[in-house]
Scaffold this active site. Structure first.
Site, PDB file in Angstrom:
ATOM      1  N   ASP A 112       6.635 -41.550  27.375  1.00  0.00           N
ATOM      2  CA  ASP A 112       6.067 -42.834  26.937  1.00  0.00           C
ATOM      3  C   ASP A 112       5.596 -42.683  25.496  1.00  0.00           C
ATOM      4  OD1 ASP A 112       4.892 -45.387  28.839  1.00  0.00           O
ATOM      5  OD2 ASP A 112       4.108 -45.230  26.789  1.00  0.00           O
ATOM      6  N   GLU A 121      13.938 -52.968  39.972  1.00  0.00           N
ATOM      7  CA  GLU A 121      12.922 -52.466  40.907  1.00  0.00           C
ATOM      8  C   GLU A 121      12.263 -53.645  41.621  1.00  0.00           C
ATOM      9  OE1 GLU A 121      12.263 -49.353  41.969  1.00  0.00           O
ATOM     10  OE2 GLU A 121      11.161 -50.639  43.340  1.00  0.00           O
ATOM     11  N   ALA A 130      11.659 -65.410  41.516  1.00  0.00           N
ATOM     12  CA  ALA A 130      11.523 -66.871  41.454  1.00  0.00           C
ATOM     13  C   ALA A 130      11.393 -67.455  42.869  1.00  0.00           C
ATOM     14  CB  ALA A 130      12.733 -67.474  40.730  1.00  0.00           C
ATOM     15  N   LEU A 136      10.238 -65.916  45.591  1.00  0.00           N
ATOM     16  CA  LEU A 136       8.928 -65.550  46.164  1.00  0.00           C
ATOM     17  C   LEU A 136       7.842 -66.462  45.589  1.00  0.00           C
ATOM     18  CD1 LEU A 136       9.235 -61.648  46.035  1.00  0.00           C
ATOM     19  CD2 LEU A 136       9.195 -63.058  48.106  1.00  0.00           C
ATOM     20  N   GLY A 138      -0.579 -64.371  40.463  1.00  0.00           N
ATOM     21  CA  GLY A 138      -0.748 -63.713  39.168  1.00  0.00           C
ATOM     22  C   GLY A 138       0.215 -62.542  39.100  1.00  0.00           C
ATOM     23  N   CYS A 151       4.688 -60.300  36.406  1.00  0.00           N
ATOM     24  CA  CYS A 151       6.123 -60.610  36.478  1.00  0.00           C
ATOM     25  C   CYS A 151       6.519 -62.014  36.917  1.00  0.00           C
ATOM     26  CB  CYS A 151       6.806 -59.566  37.355  1.00  0.00           C
ATOM     27  SG  CYS A 151       6.746 -57.947  36.585  1.00  0.00           S
ATOM     28  N   PHE A 180      -5.222 -59.195  40.265  1.00  0.00           N
ATOM     29  CA  PHE A 180      -4.355 -60.343  40.617  1.00  0.00           C
ATOM     30  C   PHE A 180      -3.994 -60.345  42.082  1.00  0.00           C
ATOM     31  CE2 PHE A 180       0.101 -59.060  41.261  1.00  0.00           C
ATOM     32  CZ  PHE A 180       0.091 -57.730  40.841  1.00  0.00           C
ATOM     33  N   ARG A 201      -8.995 -67.421  48.734  1.00  0.00           N
ATOM     34  CA  ARG A 201      -8.006 -66.614  49.459  1.00  0.00           C
ATOM     35  C   ARG A 201      -8.073 -66.819  50.970  1.00  0.00           C
ATOM     36  NH1 ARG A 201      -4.073 -64.091  46.271  1.00  0.00           N
ATOM     37  NH2 ARG A 201      -4.972 -63.641  44.247  1.00  0.00           N
TER      38      ARG A 201
HETATM   39  P1  NAD Z   1       4.023 -51.369  31.813  1.00  0.00           P
HETATM   40  O1  NAD Z   1       3.580 -52.125  30.635  1.00  0.00           O
HETATM   41  O2  NAD Z   1       3.031 -50.930  32.834  1.00  0.00           O
HETATM   42  O3  NAD Z   1       4.802 -50.046  31.354  1.00  0.00           O
HETATM   43  C1  NAD Z   1       5.761 -50.018  30.340  1.00  0.00           C
HETATM   44  C2  NAD Z   1       5.563 -48.738  29.533  1.00  0.00           C
HETATM   45  O4  NAD Z   1       6.642 -48.612  28.608  1.00  0.00           O
HETATM   46  C3  NAD Z   1       4.275 -48.700  28.712  1.00  0.00           C
HETATM   47  O5  NAD Z   1       3.489 -47.583  29.090  1.00  0.00           O
HETATM   48  C4  NAD Z   1       4.763 -48.608  27.263  1.00  0.00           C
HETATM   49  O6  NAD Z   1       3.925 -47.813  26.442  1.00  0.00           O
HETATM   50  C5  NAD Z   1       6.118 -47.970  27.430  1.00  0.00           C
HETATM   51  N1  NAD Z   1       7.037 -48.175  26.313  1.00  0.00           N
HETATM   52  C6  NAD Z   1       7.310 -49.322  25.629  1.00  0.00           C
HETATM   53  N2  NAD Z   1       8.224 -49.083  24.672  1.00  0.00           N
HETATM   54  C7  NAD Z   1       8.548 -47.765  24.735  1.00  0.00           C
HETATM   55  C8  NAD Z   1       9.432 -46.915  24.013  1.00  0.00           C
HETATM   56  N3  NAD Z   1      10.197 -47.385  23.018  1.00  0.00           N
HETATM   57  N4  NAD Z   1       9.506 -45.613  24.365  1.00  0.00           N
HETATM   58  C9  NAD Z   1       8.733 -45.113  25.363  1.00  0.00           C
HETATM   59  N5  NAD Z   1       7.878 -45.868  26.090  1.00  0.00           N
HETATM   60  C10 NAD Z   1       7.787 -47.184  25.786  1.00  0.00           C
HETATM   61  O7  NAD Z   1       5.162 -52.260  32.506  1.00  0.00           O
HETATM   62  P2  NAD Z   1       5.602 -52.232  34.044  1.00  0.00           P
HETATM   63  O8  NAD Z   1       4.690 -53.078  34.856  1.00  0.00           O
HETATM   64  O9  NAD Z   1       5.854 -50.817  34.453  1.00  0.00           O
HETATM   65  O10 NAD Z   1       6.977 -53.011  33.938  1.00  0.00           O
HETATM   66  C11 NAD Z   1       8.126 -52.432  33.354  1.00  0.00           C
HETATM   67  C12 NAD Z   1       9.328 -53.279  33.689  1.00  0.00           C
HETATM   68  O11 NAD Z   1       9.517 -53.287  35.112  1.00  0.00           O
HETATM   69  C13 NAD Z   1       9.202 -54.751  33.290  1.00  0.00           C
HETATM   70  O12 NAD Z   1      10.474 -55.203  32.884  1.00  0.00           O
HETATM   71  C14 NAD Z   1       8.806 -55.435  34.574  1.00  0.00           C
HETATM   72  O13 NAD Z   1       9.250 -56.775  34.608  1.00  0.00           O
HETATM   73  C15 NAD Z   1       9.545 -54.628  35.619  1.00  0.00           C
HETATM   74  N6  NAD Z   1       8.921 -54.614  36.963  1.00  0.00           N
HETATM   75  C16 NAD Z   1       7.575 -54.467  37.091  1.00  0.00           C
HETATM   76  C17 NAD Z   1       7.013 -54.391  38.365  1.00  0.00           C
HETATM   77  C18 NAD Z   1       5.524 -54.233  38.559  1.00  0.00           C
HETATM   78  O14 NAD Z   1       5.088 -54.275  39.715  1.00  0.00           O
HETATM   79  N7  NAD Z   1       4.726 -54.052  37.547  1.00  0.00           N
HETATM   80  C19 NAD Z   1       7.843 -54.429  39.490  1.00  0.00           C
HETATM   81  C20 NAD Z   1       9.212 -54.555  39.308  1.00  0.00           C
HETATM   82  C21 NAD Z   1       9.743 -54.639  38.032  1.00  0.00           C
HETATM   83  C1  UGA Z   2       6.176 -59.107  42.844  1.00  0.00           C
HETATM   84  C2  UGA Z   2       7.290 -58.999  43.887  1.00  0.00           C
HETATM   85  O1  UGA Z   2       6.727 -59.124  45.202  1.00  0.00           O
HETATM   86  C3  UGA Z   2       8.033 -57.678  43.774  1.00  0.00           C
HETATM   87  O2  UGA Z   2       9.139 -57.650  44.669  1.00  0.00           O
HETATM   88  C4  UGA Z   2       8.537 -57.502  42.334  1.00  0.00           C
HETATM   89  O3  UGA Z   2       9.157 -56.237  42.194  1.00  0.00           O
HETATM   90  C5  UGA Z   2       7.360 -57.599  41.378  1.00  0.00           C
HETATM   91  O4  UGA Z   2       6.707 -58.877  41.550  1.00  0.00           O
HETATM   92  C6  UGA Z   2       7.779 -57.523  39.945  1.00  0.00           C
HETATM   93  O5  UGA Z   2       8.903 -57.789  39.606  1.00  0.00           O
HETATM   94  O6  UGA Z   2       6.862 -57.218  39.188  1.00  0.00           O
HETATM   95  P1  UGA Z   2       3.692 -58.175  42.647  1.00  0.00           P
HETATM   96  O7  UGA Z   2       3.571 -59.202  41.577  1.00  0.00           O
HETATM   97  O8  UGA Z   2       3.281 -56.792  42.347  1.00  0.00           O
HETATM   98  O9  UGA Z   2       5.214 -58.104  43.160  1.00  0.00           O
HETATM   99  O10 UGA Z   2       2.839 -58.638  43.931  1.00  0.00           O
HETATM  100  P2  UGA Z   2       3.046 -59.737  45.069  1.00  0.00           P
HETATM  101  O11 UGA Z   2       2.572 -59.148  46.334  1.00  0.00           O
HETATM  102  O12 UGA Z   2       4.397 -60.332  45.080  1.00  0.00           O
HETATM  103  O13 UGA Z   2       1.986 -60.855  44.663  1.00  0.00           O
HETATM  104  C7  UGA Z   2       2.153 -61.645  43.503  1.00  0.00           C
HETATM  105  C8  UGA Z   2       1.065 -62.703  43.461  1.00  0.00           C
HETATM  106  O14 UGA Z   2       1.266 -63.679  44.471  1.00  0.00           O
HETATM  107  C9  UGA Z   2      -0.348 -62.144  43.697  1.00  0.00           C
HETATM  108  O15 UGA Z   2      -1.251 -62.789  42.828  1.00  0.00           O
HETATM  109  C10 UGA Z   2      -0.628 -62.520  45.142  1.00  0.00           C
HETATM  110  O16 UGA Z   2      -1.985 -62.624  45.434  1.00  0.00           O
HETATM  111  C11 UGA Z   2       0.079 -63.855  45.226  1.00  0.00           C
HETATM  112  N1  UGA Z   2       0.452 -64.266  46.598  1.00  0.00           N
HETATM  113  C12 UGA Z   2       1.304 -63.525  47.326  1.00  0.00           C
HETATM  114  C13 UGA Z   2      -0.068 -65.450  47.118  1.00  0.00           C
HETATM  115  O17 UGA Z   2      -0.854 -66.151  46.453  1.00  0.00           O
HETATM  116  N2  UGA Z   2       0.300 -65.825  48.383  1.00  0.00           N
HETATM  117  C14 UGA Z   2       1.163 -65.106  49.134  1.00  0.00           C
HETATM  118  O18 UGA Z   2       1.460 -65.520  50.277  1.00  0.00           O
HETATM  119  C15 UGA Z   2       1.679 -63.918  48.596  1.00  0.00           C
END
Ligand code: NAD
Ligand code: UGA
Length: 458
Positions: A36, A160, A224, A226, A272, A275, A337, A432
């Site tokens: 990172d 993911e 979208a 969900l 919230g 994503c 969130f 909630r």
């Molecule tokens: P995050 O902000 O927690 O982590 C991203 C990391 O990438 C940061 O630590 C940042 O410093 C690093 N980074 C940025 N540019 C870089 C570079 N050039 N070289 C090295 N490191 C670099 O983000 P996240 O929540 O892990 O999400 C990452 C991706 O996964 C997003 O596209 C998100 O939409 C997707 N995603 C997130 C979730 C989730 O639950 N958070 C679930 C599924 C998919």
């Molecule tokens: C969501 C998806 O569930 C994951 O599959 C996906 O990988 C991820 O986004 C992503 O791309 O980042 P996440 O946002 O971590 O995961 O958590 P969720 O459990 O989906 O909840 C999202 C929001 O919806 C939360 O604020 C939660 O409280 C709310 N929620 C969920 C409701 O208000 N009602 C419900 O019935 C379910």
């Protein structure tokens, strides 16, 4: 020790950290390195205080770190020494220029592609783990294969689907693993190499393959869908409040239809997380780009209803508390969130706090894991908000409690004890629907659930 595969992940965030920890845990024969640009984040991953609260993650990191899981800031060395590279950098909504507020900001992702090109001295498989707009892989391939030399790159899409708070369970037992590739000899070979990694613990029938564009689009569409269910039930919660119907009963009856299903039908203060909103806006942008304005409008309404629900919650508080919140002390139970995470990105609590402050209320925030992030989110509000770890202390002297996160700990609090220390009349706004409303009413609270008739003493 000689490892069978050397895997790199660029981006040590909420996705990169847990997914790589799981691969390292399930595949001791592979060496997994996570890099990172943020040295503080890497130092935290290497400490006893890992940067993400996620149930079960600490144990897995402890079992693998230093054995076959490594965290480092050496991006150049990582790219040079590994042949399989996951990219899980952040892809937030663009805040400037064309597409501001809608399109994905691809600057971090593009920088990574250019770094991979710059430091590679052998051919690589590059895997999109970040959520990206359709056709991003094409752009990545163009950047990577720009200079024609002996080093070649195959780009795969492997989105993911983990949800925060249940990331370890989701990673260990995924509904599906999706791998999109180009239909070329090397594309298919790259897909096999990635498939071999997951096959260490995921049943083969759960690993789905597709063309690369379907894979990229499926990720955004899953989010979208969900989010759309949540906005649907939240829209109906507003109608329930007008008609004395009960959203929990409606949700149960509707969800029992096996064609609909019961998940993601819990009414709330709004969704919230980093994503849902960003991915829907990205979908909307994409549709508009292709001239599909009606389709774009349809999906945009999901975000609009989510905003409406948060505003509605705030206005309900204002109305119930005699149309003025000035100098009234309000305690927020929960700032994350969702439960079981310390993440506050796009948390409805941020919007609600700011709105209540606009109404000149005094805010006390309590949360078991998210106070550090809450403080960072509200730095510009210093002095107007206080942060108290213990919910009993936090509620002392308050006129109202607003439950914003569904933490289990809030379900079983001693509400009599809390009521006794509050200013009267004391109100609870349950964003909630997690507490026993009748019991709280009997204690003396005015109770305002979401999507159910209010229980009030006057
Ligand atoms: P995050 O902000 O927690 O982590 C991203 C990391 O990438 C940061 O630590 C940042 O410093 C690093 N980074 C940025 N540019 C870089 C570079 N050039 N070289 C090295 N490191 C670099 O983000 P996240 O929540 O892990 O999400 C990452 C991706 O996964 C997003 O596209 C998100 O939409 C997707 N995603 C997130 C979730 C989730 O639950 N958070 C679930 C599924 C998919
Ligand atoms: C969501 C998806 O569930 C994951 O599959 C996906 O990988 C991820 O986004 C992503 O791309 O980042 P996440 O946002 O971590 O995961 O958590 P969720 O459990 O989906 O909840 C999202 C929001 O919806 C939360 O604020 C939660 O409280 C709310 N929620 C969920 C409701 O208000 N009602 C419900 O019935 C379910």
């Amino acid at each position: 020790m000689k490892f069978k595969k050397n895997i790199l992940c660029i981006g040590a965030g909420y996705v990169g950290g847990p997914t790589m920890a799981m691969i390292a845990y399930k595949c001791p024969q592979y060496r997994v390195t996570v890099v990172d640009i943020n040295p503080i984040r890497i130092a935290e991953w290497n400490s006893d205080n890992i940067p993400i609260y996620e149930p079960g993650l600490g144990e897995i990191v402890k079992a693998t770190r230093g054995r076959n899981l490594f965290f480092s800031t050496d991006i150049e060395g990582g790219i040079r020494d590994n042949d399989i590279i996951f990219v899980s950098v952040n892809t937030p909504t663009k805040t400037f220029g064309a597409g501001a507020g809608m399109a994905a900001d691809l600057q971090y992702w593009e920088k990574t592609a250019r770094q991979i090109l710059q430091y590679s001295v052998s051919s690589k498989i590059v895997i999109e783990k970040s959520t990206l707009p359709v056709k991003t892989a094409l752009a990545m391939e163009k950047i990577l294969n720009y200079t024609k030399n002996s080093v070649s790159f195959d780009v795969l899409s492997n989105p993911e689907f983990l949800a925060e708070g249940s990331a370890i369970r989701d990673l260990e037992n995924p509904d599906r693993i999706l791998i999109g590739c180009q239909d070329t000899k090397s594309g298919l070979a790259a897909r096999e190499a990635l498939l071999e990694i997951y096959a260490n613990w995921v049943p083969r029938e759960k690993i789905v393959t597709s063309n690369i564009w379907s894979s990229e689009l499926s990720k955004i569409v899953s989010n979208a869908f969900l989010a759309q269910r949540i906005s649907s039930i939240n829209a109906i919660s507003a109608l329930c409040e007008k008609t004395d119907a009960d959203i929990t009963e409606v949700s149960k009856a509707v969800g029992m239809d096996s064609r609909i299903g019961s998940k993601y039908l819990s009414a709330s203060v709004g969704f919230g997380g980093s994503c849902f909103k960003k991915d829907i806006l990205n979908l909307v942008y994409l549709c508009r780009h292709y001239g599909l304005d009606d389709v774009a409008d349809y999906w945009e309404s999901v975000v609009r209803i989510n905003q409406y629900q948060q505003e509605r919650f705030t206005l309900n508080m204002l109305t119930a508390m005699f149309n003025t919140l000035t100098d009234k002390k309000i305690c927020l139970f929960g700032f994350a969130f969702k439960a079981n995470t310390g993440d506050t990105r796009e948390s409805p609590a941020i919007y609600i706090t700011r709105r209540l402050l606009e109404e000149k209320a005094e805010i006390v925030i309590t949360d078991p894991k998210a106070l550090r992030n809450a403080k960072a989110d509200l730095t510009d509000m210093e002095g107007k908000v206080s942060f108290v770890e213990d919910p009993y202390q936090a509620a002392e002297g308050c006129h109202a409690i607003a439950i914003l996160t569904e933490w289990d700990v809030y379900r079983n609090l001693d509400f009599q004890k809390i009521y006794d220390t509050m200013t009267k009349p004391a109100s609870i706004f349950d964003g909630r629907n997690i507490i026993d409303h009748k019991r709280c009413f009997d204690i003396g609270f005015n109770v305002y659930p979401t999507g159910k008739p209010a229980l009030t003493h006057s």
